[in-house]
Design a protein around this motif. Structure first.
Motif, PDB file in Angstrom:
ATOM      1  N   ARG A  23      -1.575   5.545  -1.378  1.00  0.00           N
ATOM      2  CA  ARG A  23      -1.266   6.955  -1.666  1.00  0.00           C
ATOM      3  C   ARG A  23      -2.584   7.615  -2.025  1.00  0.00           C
ATOM      4  N   ILE A  24      -2.813   8.769  -1.409  1.00  0.00           N
ATOM      5  CA  ILE A  24      -4.090   9.457  -1.634  1.00  0.00           C
ATOM      6  C   ILE A  24      -3.971  10.370  -2.854  1.00  0.00           C
ATOM      7  N   LEU A  25      -4.986  10.306  -3.701  1.00  0.00           N
ATOM      8  CA  LEU A  25      -5.046  11.143  -4.901  1.00  0.00           C
ATOM      9  C   LEU A  25      -6.221  12.117  -4.762  1.00  0.00           C
ATOM     10  N   ALA A  26      -5.907  13.412  -4.753  1.00  0.00           N
ATOM     11  CA  ALA A  26      -6.978  14.433  -4.740  1.00  0.00           C
ATOM     12  C   ALA A  26      -7.009  15.053  -6.138  1.00  0.00           C
ATOM     13  N   GLY A  27      -6.617  16.329  -6.274  1.00  0.00           N
ATOM     14  CA  GLY A  27      -6.633  16.955  -7.605  1.00  0.00           C
ATOM     15  C   GLY A  27      -5.542  16.424  -8.524  1.00  0.00           C
ATOM     16  N   GLY A  28      -4.518  15.818  -7.937  1.00  0.00           N
ATOM     17  CA  GLY A  28      -3.445  15.211  -8.725  1.00  0.00           C
ATOM     18  C   GLY A  28      -2.406  16.202  -9.237  1.00  0.00           C
ATOM     19  N   THR A  29      -2.529  17.495  -8.863  1.00  0.00           N
ATOM     20  CA  THR A  29      -1.627  18.496  -9.465  1.00  0.00           C
ATOM     21  C   THR A  29      -0.230  18.476  -8.845  1.00  0.00           C
ATOM     22  N   ASP A  30      -0.073  17.883  -7.669  1.00  0.00           N
ATOM     23  CA  ASP A  30       1.255  17.564  -7.141  1.00  0.00           C
ATOM     24  C   ASP A  30       1.547  16.072  -7.326  1.00  0.00           C
ATOM     25  N   VAL A  93      -2.441  30.315  -6.983  1.00  0.00           N
ATOM     26  CA  VAL A  93      -2.000  28.923  -7.136  1.00  0.00           C
ATOM     27  C   VAL A  93      -2.109  28.558  -8.617  1.00  0.00           C
ATOM     28  N   GLY A  94      -0.954  28.503  -9.273  1.00  0.00           N
ATOM     29  CA  GLY A  94      -0.914  28.106 -10.687  1.00  0.00           C
ATOM     30  C   GLY A  94      -1.773  29.024 -11.536  1.00  0.00           C
ATOM     31  N   SER A  95      -2.796  28.431 -12.131  1.00  0.00           N
ATOM     32  CA  SER A  95      -3.669  29.133 -13.066  1.00  0.00           C
ATOM     33  C   SER A  95      -5.105  28.705 -12.741  1.00  0.00           C
ATOM     34  N   GLN A  97      -7.047  26.816 -14.305  1.00  0.00           N
ATOM     35  CA  GLN A  97      -7.220  25.369 -14.551  1.00  0.00           C
ATOM     36  C   GLN A  97      -6.744  24.565 -13.340  1.00  0.00           C
ATOM     37  N   ILE A  98      -5.611  24.983 -12.754  1.00  0.00           N
ATOM     38  CA  ILE A  98      -5.085  24.297 -11.557  1.00  0.00           C
ATOM     39  C   ILE A  98      -6.034  24.542 -10.383  1.00  0.00           C
ATOM     40  N   GLN A  99      -6.441  25.808 -10.206  1.00  0.00           N
ATOM     41  CA  GLN A  99      -7.309  26.155  -9.068  1.00  0.00           C
ATOM     42  C   GLN A  99      -8.631  25.382  -9.100  1.00  0.00           C
ATOM     43  N   VAL A 104      -7.105  22.568  -1.250  1.00  0.00           N
ATOM     44  CA  VAL A 104      -6.385  23.240  -0.166  1.00  0.00           C
ATOM     45  C   VAL A 104      -5.631  22.180   0.636  1.00  0.00           C
ATOM     46  N   ALA A 105      -6.301  21.062   0.940  1.00  0.00           N
ATOM     47  CA  ALA A 105      -5.674  20.005   1.748  1.00  0.00           C
ATOM     48  C   ALA A 105      -4.461  19.411   1.029  1.00  0.00           C
ATOM     49  N   GLY A 106      -4.559  19.240  -0.291  1.00  0.00           N
ATOM     50  CA  GLY A 106      -3.428  18.698  -1.050  1.00  0.00           C
ATOM     51  C   GLY A 106      -2.212  19.615  -0.956  1.00  0.00           C
ATOM     52  N   CYS A 109      -0.748  18.890   2.443  1.00  0.00           N
ATOM     53  CA  CYS A 109      -0.171  17.540   2.568  1.00  0.00           C
ATOM     54  C   CYS A 109       1.095  17.411   1.733  1.00  0.00           C
ATOM     55  N   ASN A 110       1.191  18.143   0.645  1.00  0.00           N
ATOM     56  CA  ASN A 110       2.389  18.086  -0.188  1.00  0.00           C
ATOM     57  C   ASN A 110       3.579  18.746   0.524  1.00  0.00           C
ATOM     58  N   ALA A 111       3.257  19.659   1.445  1.00  0.00           N
ATOM     59  CA  ALA A 111       4.255  20.276   2.348  1.00  0.00           C
ATOM     60  C   ALA A 111       5.461  20.862   1.622  1.00  0.00           C
ATOM     61  N   ALA A 114       7.191  26.199  -0.597  1.00  0.00           N
ATOM     62  CA  ALA A 114       6.611  27.263  -1.427  1.00  0.00           C
ATOM     63  C   ALA A 114       5.102  27.113  -1.606  1.00  0.00           C
ATOM     64  N   ALA A 115       4.454  26.335  -0.754  1.00  0.00           N
ATOM     65  CA  ALA A 115       2.996  26.157  -0.876  1.00  0.00           C
ATOM     66  C   ALA A 115       2.300  27.475  -0.557  1.00  0.00           C
ATOM     67  N   ASP A 116       1.598  28.023  -1.529  1.00  0.00           N
ATOM     68  CA  ASP A 116       1.033  29.365  -1.363  1.00  0.00           C
ATOM     69  C   ASP A 116      -0.091  29.431  -0.333  1.00  0.00           C
ATOM     70  N   GLY A 117      -0.734  28.283  -0.055  1.00  0.00           N
ATOM     71  CA  GLY A 117      -1.869  28.310   0.867  1.00  0.00           C
ATOM     72  C   GLY A 117      -1.480  28.393   2.331  1.00  0.00           C
ATOM     73  N   LEU A 182       1.595  31.895 -12.921  1.00  0.00           N
ATOM     74  CA  LEU A 182       2.100  30.522 -13.021  1.00  0.00           C
ATOM     75  C   LEU A 182       3.553  30.447 -12.583  1.00  0.00           C
ATOM     76  N   VAL A 183       3.798  30.784 -11.341  1.00  0.00           N
ATOM     77  CA  VAL A 183       5.177  30.884 -10.895  1.00  0.00           C
ATOM     78  C   VAL A 183       5.312  30.336  -9.473  1.00  0.00           C
ATOM     79  N   ILE A 184       6.467  29.711  -9.220  1.00  0.00           N
ATOM     80  CA  ILE A 184       6.747  29.256  -7.853  1.00  0.00           C
ATOM     81  C   ILE A 184       7.253  30.456  -7.061  1.00  0.00           C
TER      82      ILE A 184
HETATM   83  C1  FAD Z   1       1.226  23.819 -13.359  1.00  0.00           C
HETATM   84  C2  FAD Z   1       1.188  23.813 -11.850  1.00  0.00           C
HETATM   85  C3  FAD Z   1       1.294  25.016 -11.174  1.00  0.00           C
HETATM   86  C4  FAD Z   1       1.259  25.049  -9.783  1.00  0.00           C
HETATM   87  N1  FAD Z   1       1.375  26.267  -9.162  1.00  0.00           N
HETATM   88  C5  FAD Z   1       1.340  26.330  -7.806  1.00  0.00           C
HETATM   89  C6  FAD Z   1       1.445  27.589  -7.153  1.00  0.00           C
HETATM   90  O1  FAD Z   1       1.557  28.642  -7.779  1.00  0.00           O
HETATM   91  N2  FAD Z   1       1.409  27.584  -5.790  1.00  0.00           N
HETATM   92  C7  FAD Z   1       1.276  26.436  -5.060  1.00  0.00           C
HETATM   93  O2  FAD Z   1       1.241  26.497  -3.835  1.00  0.00           O
HETATM   94  N3  FAD Z   1       1.162  25.236  -5.660  1.00  0.00           N
HETATM   95  C8  FAD Z   1       1.192  25.149  -7.008  1.00  0.00           C
HETATM   96  N4  FAD Z   1       1.101  23.934  -7.628  1.00  0.00           N
HETATM   97  C9  FAD Z   1       1.006  22.737  -6.796  1.00  0.00           C
HETATM   98  C10 FAD Z   1      -0.424  22.202  -6.544  1.00  0.00           C
HETATM   99  O3  FAD Z   1      -1.333  22.633  -7.546  1.00  0.00           O
HETATM  100  C11 FAD Z   1      -1.000  22.581  -5.165  1.00  0.00           C
HETATM  101  O4  FAD Z   1      -0.104  22.237  -4.128  1.00  0.00           O
HETATM  102  C12 FAD Z   1      -2.375  21.934  -4.930  1.00  0.00           C
HETATM  103  O5  FAD Z   1      -3.083  22.639  -3.924  1.00  0.00           O
HETATM  104  C13 FAD Z   1      -2.300  20.441  -4.601  1.00  0.00           C
HETATM  105  O6  FAD Z   1      -3.631  19.931  -4.456  1.00  0.00           O
HETATM  106  P1  FAD Z   1      -4.142  18.591  -5.165  1.00  0.00           P
HETATM  107  O7  FAD Z   1      -5.567  18.407  -4.752  1.00  0.00           O
HETATM  108  O8  FAD Z   1      -3.868  18.616  -6.627  1.00  0.00           O
HETATM  109  O9  FAD Z   1      -3.217  17.492  -4.450  1.00  0.00           O
HETATM  110  P2  FAD Z   1      -2.682  16.091  -5.004  1.00  0.00           P
HETATM  111  O10 FAD Z   1      -1.675  16.317  -6.072  1.00  0.00           O
HETATM  112  O11 FAD Z   1      -3.803  15.177  -5.316  1.00  0.00           O
HETATM  113  O12 FAD Z   1      -1.973  15.568  -3.673  1.00  0.00           O
HETATM  114  C14 FAD Z   1      -0.823  16.227  -3.141  1.00  0.00           C
HETATM  115  C15 FAD Z   1      -0.264  15.405  -1.980  1.00  0.00           C
HETATM  116  O13 FAD Z   1      -1.146  15.452  -0.871  1.00  0.00           O
HETATM  117  C16 FAD Z   1      -1.626  14.159  -0.535  1.00  0.00           C
HETATM  118  N5  FAD Z   1      -3.053  14.345  -0.209  1.00  0.00           N
HETATM  119  C17 FAD Z   1      -3.977  15.031  -0.941  1.00  0.00           C
HETATM  120  N6  FAD Z   1      -5.147  15.080  -0.285  1.00  0.00           N
HETATM  121  C18 FAD Z   1      -4.963  14.410   0.890  1.00  0.00           C
HETATM  122  C19 FAD Z   1      -5.806  14.135   2.009  1.00  0.00           C
HETATM  123  N7  FAD Z   1      -7.078  14.547   2.045  1.00  0.00           N
HETATM  124  N8  FAD Z   1      -5.291  13.434   3.045  1.00  0.00           N
HETATM  125  C20 FAD Z   1      -3.999  13.022   3.015  1.00  0.00           C
HETATM  126  N9  FAD Z   1      -3.144  13.255   2.005  1.00  0.00           N
HETATM  127  C21 FAD Z   1      -3.621  13.950   0.944  1.00  0.00           C
HETATM  128  C22 FAD Z   1      -1.371  13.290  -1.761  1.00  0.00           C
HETATM  129  O14 FAD Z   1      -1.192  11.939  -1.416  1.00  0.00           O
HETATM  130  C23 FAD Z   1      -0.094  13.921  -2.295  1.00  0.00           C
HETATM  131  O15 FAD Z   1       1.013  13.459  -1.573  1.00  0.00           O
HETATM  132  C24 FAD Z   1       1.128  23.851  -9.036  1.00  0.00           C
HETATM  133  C25 FAD Z   1       1.006  22.630  -9.717  1.00  0.00           C
HETATM  134  C26 FAD Z   1       1.039  22.609 -11.105  1.00  0.00           C
HETATM  135  C27 FAD Z   1       0.918  21.288 -11.831  1.00  0.00           C
END
Ligand code: FAD
Length: 285
Positions: A23-30, A93-95, A97-99, A104-106, A109-111, A114-117, A182-184
């Motif tokens: 499992r790939i970990l990027a920013g970890g916010t999803d 996207v969030g706040s 701190q999240i940004q 962008v790729a995460g 990939c989270n699909a 409601a993904a804002d990007g 900070l809203v979906i």
């Molecule tokens: C408090 C909070 C508020 C948020 N608000 C919003 C919001 O307003 N709008 C919004 O759209 N999202 C929001 N999010 C969701 C999240 O922040 C975004 O979707 C963010 O862009 C995910 O990026 P990440 O780097 O943290 O991904 P991660 O959490 O690290 O990964 C997300 C998924 O993608 C996969 N992945 C990541 N990078 C790769 C890669 N390079 N190749 C293959 N797979 C990959 C991971 O395995 C995982 O399944 C919020 C999250 C939190 C915790």
């Protein structure tokens, strides 16, 4: 035994991906919210050591957004006006701190529906670069995201970049939420317009949160092409067919509310992209 690896080169990461399931970990916010308090059962490939994947580069015909590029990186990078929709989405996207950590790729990939990007990338005709140890392929964002939480990512592959063909025109993005920060999203819309001699030469409009996958609206785009840039644009956008949309009802809004709201937001975003207003985010009434 579960493995954790934090490679420092893309080749090393791809070699690991070729050896087994990770499992790939990027920013970890999803990643971390999805994990919750469950014990880890999968190997974790932490891509935060891949400095080569951070930042936005320019080739002759593309902007290349590395897979570890954050939303803050997008906001801070000088980019042409066609990217304004994506930059506005980045600010939503969030706040901050999240940004600062989320990629962008995460987001792709989270699909999440409601993904804002996603709408901002759809109107830029962006594609996703997928690499494995043996191959590199490119898929349009619309072919990469297959459904709610489903992508075309194959075992052994990772996203290494998002490529945007050098875009023309001006763009805008509006997100409708139940509160300002900070809203979906209940719905969000991105639009990119190319205006020549006061007439819309080309239009791209995409809507998120109103179908399992964010969609371009072909009927709206057709209705806008050839129109003079004045207040007729809003009426044309608002009354055009939007048959791509199939919103669900949930705690954030009914299906009917979403469809009504989207017509209004599409009209506003189109006006904004054409330079006729300076509205930003919206809060549901
Ligand atoms: C408090 C909070 C508020 C948020 N608000 C919003 C919001 O307003 N709008 C919004 O759209 N999202 C929001 N999010 C969701 C999240 O922040 C975004 O979707 C963010 O862009 C995910 O990026 P990440 O780097 O943290 O991904 P991660 O959490 O690290 O990964 C997300 C998924 O993608 C996969 N992945 C990541 N990078 C790769 C890669 N390079 N190749 C293959 N797979 C990959 C991971 O395995 C995982 O399944 C919020 C999250 C939190 C915790």
């Amino acid at each position: 035994m579960i493995r954790y690896a934090k490679p420092t080169t893309v080749d090393e990461a791809l070699a690991l991906l070729g050896e087994g399931a990770w499992r790939i970990l990027a920013g970890g916010t999803d990643f971390y919210p999805a994990q919750g308090t469950k014990p880890f059962r999968d190997n974790v490939l932490d891509i935060n050591g891949l400095a080569a994947l951070r930042g936005i580069a320019e080739t002759d015909d593309h902007f290349v957004i590395g897979a570890r590029t954050t939303w803050t990186d997008v906001i801070r990078h000088p980019l042409p006006p066609a990217f304004d929709a994506l930059k506005q989405a980045a600010r939503e996207v969030g706040s901050p701190q999240i940004q600062n950590v989320a990629s962008v790729a995460g987001n792709l990939c989270n699909a999440s529906p409601a993904a804002d990007g996603v709408p901002g990338l759809l109107v830029l005709d962006a594609d996703v670069e997928l690499r494995s140890v043996t191959a590199t392929r490119h898929l349009l964002v619309s072919d990469f995201i297959l459904g709610n939480r489903r992508t075309a990512l194959q075992p052994g592959e990772m996203v290494t970049a998002i490529r945007v063909p050098k875009p023309s025109g001006t763009s805008a993005f509006v997100k409708l939420g139940a509160r300002r920060y900070l809203v979906i999203s209940i719905a969000m819309v991105a639009a990119r317009l190319l205006v020549e001699n006061g007439v819309v030469a080309d239009a791209a409009v995409a809507v998120g949160s109103c179908s399992a996958v964010a969609k371009r609206l072909a009927g709206v785009e057709t209705a806008l092409r050839g129109l003079p840039v004045d207040d007729r644009l809003a009426a044309a956008a608002q009354s055009a067919p939007m048959s791509e949309l199939s919103p669900i009802a949930d705690v954030r809004g009914s299906a009917e509310y979403r469809l009504d709201a989207v017509r209004e937001i599409v009209a506003r975003v189109v006006l904004q992209a054409s330079g006729q207003t300076s509205d930003h985010g919206m809060v549901a009434a």
